[in-house]
Design a protein around this motif. Structure first.
Motif, PDB file in Angstrom:
ATOM      1  N   THR A  70       0.741  -1.100   0.158  1.00 26.80           N
ATOM      2  CA  THR A  70       0.001   0.006  -0.065  1.00 26.80           C
ATOM      3  C   THR A  70       0.882   1.325   0.201  1.00 26.80           C
ATOM      4  O   THR A  70       1.955   1.319   0.514  1.00 26.80           O
ATOM      5  CB  THR A  70      -0.934  -0.071   1.220  1.00 26.80           C
ATOM      6  OG1 THR A  70      -1.566  -1.280   1.300  1.00 26.80           O
ATOM      7  CG2 THR A  70      -1.813   1.287   1.506  1.00 26.80           C
ATOM      8  N   TYR A  71       0.256   2.337  -0.741  1.00 21.39           N
ATOM      9  CA  TYR A  71       1.269   3.483  -0.466  1.00 21.39           C
ATOM     10  C   TYR A  71       0.349   4.736  -0.057  1.00 21.39           C
ATOM     11  O   TYR A  71      -0.657   5.229  -0.402  1.00 21.39           O
ATOM     12  CB  TYR A  71       1.550   3.964  -2.002  1.00 21.39           C
ATOM     13  CG  TYR A  71       2.477   5.090  -2.075  1.00 21.39           C
ATOM     14  CD1 TYR A  71       3.819   5.162  -1.733  1.00 21.39           C
ATOM     15  CD2 TYR A  71       1.878   6.279  -2.486  1.00 21.39           C
ATOM     16  CE1 TYR A  71       4.628   6.284  -1.767  1.00 21.39           C
ATOM     17  CE2 TYR A  71       2.678   7.534  -2.599  1.00 21.39           C
ATOM     18  CZ  TYR A  71       4.027   7.371  -2.432  1.00 21.39           C
ATOM     19  OH  TYR A  71       5.018   8.508  -2.353  1.00 21.39           O
ATOM     20  N   PRO A  72       0.791   5.354   1.111  1.00 20.58           N
ATOM     21  CA  PRO A  72       2.085   4.890   1.709  1.00 20.58           C
ATOM     22  C   PRO A  72       1.893   3.592   2.634  1.00 20.58           C
ATOM     23  O   PRO A  72       0.730   3.155   2.848  1.00 20.58           O
ATOM     24  CB  PRO A  72       2.107   5.933   2.989  1.00 20.58           C
ATOM     25  CG  PRO A  72       1.110   6.754   3.091  1.00 20.58           C
ATOM     26  CD  PRO A  72       0.276   6.522   1.877  1.00 20.58           C
ATOM     27  N   PRO A  73       2.950   2.684   2.743  1.00 25.30           N
ATOM     28  CA  PRO A  73       2.777   1.450   3.293  1.00 25.30           C
ATOM     29  C   PRO A  73       2.118   1.396   4.848  1.00 25.30           C
ATOM     30  O   PRO A  73       2.273   2.217   5.444  1.00 25.30           O
ATOM     31  CB  PRO A  73       4.263   0.962   3.427  1.00 25.30           C
ATOM     32  CG  PRO A  73       5.094   2.164   3.554  1.00 25.30           C
ATOM     33  CD  PRO A  73       4.257   3.414   2.879  1.00 25.30           C
TER      34      PRO A  73
END
Lengths: 395, 395
Positions: free
Chosen positions: B265-268
């Protein structure tokens, strides 16, 4: 008659990660990758190679210690270079005979144990030096292939600047080569911080790890086939356009995805620890607070963070690191090392408030400050040779 | 006239994880999921609901504190149940009128802050109790749909034993229901250890986290579409055949993959910390040493480990935990809590040697020992009601 060559070669840090081989023997990757070559002023391998008909056997010394010459990857490099030299009859141009024995002596100017991708620099240096010695180094593309069979990512250390390793399609690996995207002068604003994490527990080796990932992860093939090709395209465009926002986003996303497929491996591989997670958290909040990407992290097969960032943000980021990941008391002096002095200064309160995390003292060994630099160099001064006239390591 | 019902409902822990919605409003998932329902002897929510025409308004108290009734998910549950009661005219069978106001009082018998999936038990209990109150609970499948709109995974707490949440295809969510695979008597050998990790930093909420994953992860769709369907099939077969080797492998793989897509995911998003990683490492080496899967970990959206394991391995695993993750000095007494005494005993030297890791003291708060148990229960004794005759919480 004695032939000798001494070279240096750089470390490279990938922003599109290499993880997974389609051919273990030829070291052919399942996806293309891309890296920045780091300046040799801070980090390099130096290797001297000497060939003589009267040496009893091939021999190698790494960082002052004799190692086994039987290492299969080392044998791959030696065999391929001698094969090329024999095919091209380079001894007729003054190169050693392929049957001559060779002595190899290599040192790094940085601690190998720190997890700083020393094998890429080491194999790049070895192969580059041997290619000069045997006069088979005219085509750098050929040299990258020879480096690749030593250690995959070593092929990217044959060039300076920003370098792609094109995965290729041929079964014999003939089109799996590294190529320079742009040289080190193209984007001089980009600098690099390496945050060396204190606690280095033994982790899974890259070679074993990526093999297990390819065998057991149900996500890695999708990554290699469907995600990386577009990212390769996009990040090269970003580098050409000096578009740090896009470059930084893809760099962080690809680091995260590499560690995601490691975690999807069975049993799982985890290279990031709580210090790494803390660095990611700090930079995520820092970038969010500034409303644009100020600094982009990437992590290789270990907990150390490598941060690519524009020069104008270096002082602030270094001082954020000093604030949130301070050295042990008494260890402040050599905490930040590199090519330029970064004066300690407080970070503004609003930024600290936005990051809002607890301080993690004594979690970093040191911070190496460097930048993107040049490819391998030949050192022509005899005094630089690591071997003495009789082929033994100088002490 | 006053109507009141009191129920208990269990926690469930998924082995095929729910992560990602295709419809945020109706809470429709992007993949099916599967869980074990945990015994209510150790962990349950208890909820009393009371309807009266003369209450001024709907009201809710959670763990002794009045909370806003305006919570949209709570409103979803109330609205859907009243709609059903109105359609079925259940007030003619003695249920309250849909226009009556309702008081709700709910408590957990375990700390909510410990990250033990309390929202699933809470919503399951609320919906189950309201369904009894309004006499709309004849079809458990319908009740699971009502629970789903409160909190997705709550639908799986409507049954005991092993439960699947079938993702469904309909746009209105009518076929997105939970179903019992086998009841709690099918595989009584399986027990459960919950290792509650000491340091609970604030983490990303599940709702926000899974939304960001669906928006930004380039791997999660592949997981949902291509990986989970086969795992659902395989793990149900393993449960039916009481095949712990297959069950344990898929359980660990799916936990790893859930955390992998979080990291992608972004941000993780990272829920696992160094304690979680240590537990994974310990169990990986333990299973490898024994040559078969002895114990299978799974992690939800937090650092706590849930371990499914056959009864015969419980003593050894608890004592491994005592060895490698010991409580602080003085905190030994209540360190392991549950339905059966697990005597402290040394683990054999060969096993300790195979695991070969450093001791991580004071990293766990406690270990909860439980097993797979039954679905929601109605408590018919008036003394069990959490509300007094006038509809206020009893203290």
């Amino acid at each position: 008659m004695s032939h000798a060559v001494t070279c240096t070669a750089p470390v490279n840090i990938a922003v599109i990660k290499y993880w997974g081989k389609r051919d273990e023997e030829l070291i052919l990757p399942i996806n293309s990758s891309l890296s920045g070559t780091l300046s040799q002023d801070q980090l390099h391998a130096r290797t001297s190679v000497m060939a003589r008909a009267d040496f009893a056997s091939d021999a190698i010394w790494l960082n002052g210690k004799q190692e086994s010459i039987e290492n299969p990857r080392l044998q791959n490099c030696l065999r391929e270079i001698r094969k090329l030299a024999a095919a091209k009859q380079t001894h007729q141009q003054g190169a050693p005979l392929p049957t001559d024995k060779v002595h190899i002596c290599s040192v790094n100017n940085f601690p190998t144990a720190a997890g700083l991708a020393s094998s890429a620099a080491g194999y790049a240096c070895l192969v580059y030096a041997l290619a000069q010695l045997y006069k088979v180094g005219d085509s750098l593309a050929e040299v990258t292939k020879l480096a690749r069979v030593g250690s995959g990512s070593a092929c990217r250390s044959i060039y300076g600047g920003w370098v792609r390793w094109v995965m290729g399609e041929a079964a014999d690996g003939s089109d799996s080569i590294a190529e320079q995207v742009v040289d080190e002068h193209h984007w001089p604003e980009i600098e690099v911080l390496i945050l060396v994490v204190s606690d280095h527990k033994k982790t899974t080796s890259s070679t074993a790890g990526m093999q297990t990932t390819v065998e057991t992860s149900s996500l890695v093939k999708h990554r290699a086939d469907k995600v990386v090709p577009q990212r390769m395209e996009d990040i090269q465009n970003a580098i050409r356009a000096r578009d740090f926002e896009t470059f930084g986003r893809i760099t962080m996303q690809d680091s995260n995805q590499f560690h995601a497929v490691c975690l999807d491996t069975y049993p799982p591989i985890t290279y990031l620890n709580d210090v790494s997670r803390g660095i990611i958290d700090m930079l995520t909040k820092y970038n969010a607070h500034k409303g644009k990407i100020q600094a982009a992290y990437t992590f290789d097969a270990g907990p150390n963070a490598v941060i690519y960032l524009p020069r104008e943000n270096v002082n602030e980021v270094v001082n954020l690191v000093r604030h949130f990941f301070p050295p042990a008391v008494g260890a402040e002096a050599a905490f930040v090392r590199g090519f330029r002095d970064v004066p300690a200064a407080p970070v503004d309160a609003a930024t600290l408030q936005a990051i809002n995390r607890s301080v993690f003292a004594d979690s970093l060994k040191y911070v190496m400050h460097t930048r993107v630099g040049s490819g391998p160099q030949v050192l022509s001064n005899d005094a630089d040779c690591l071997l003495d006239a009789s082929g033994n390591p100088r002490l």
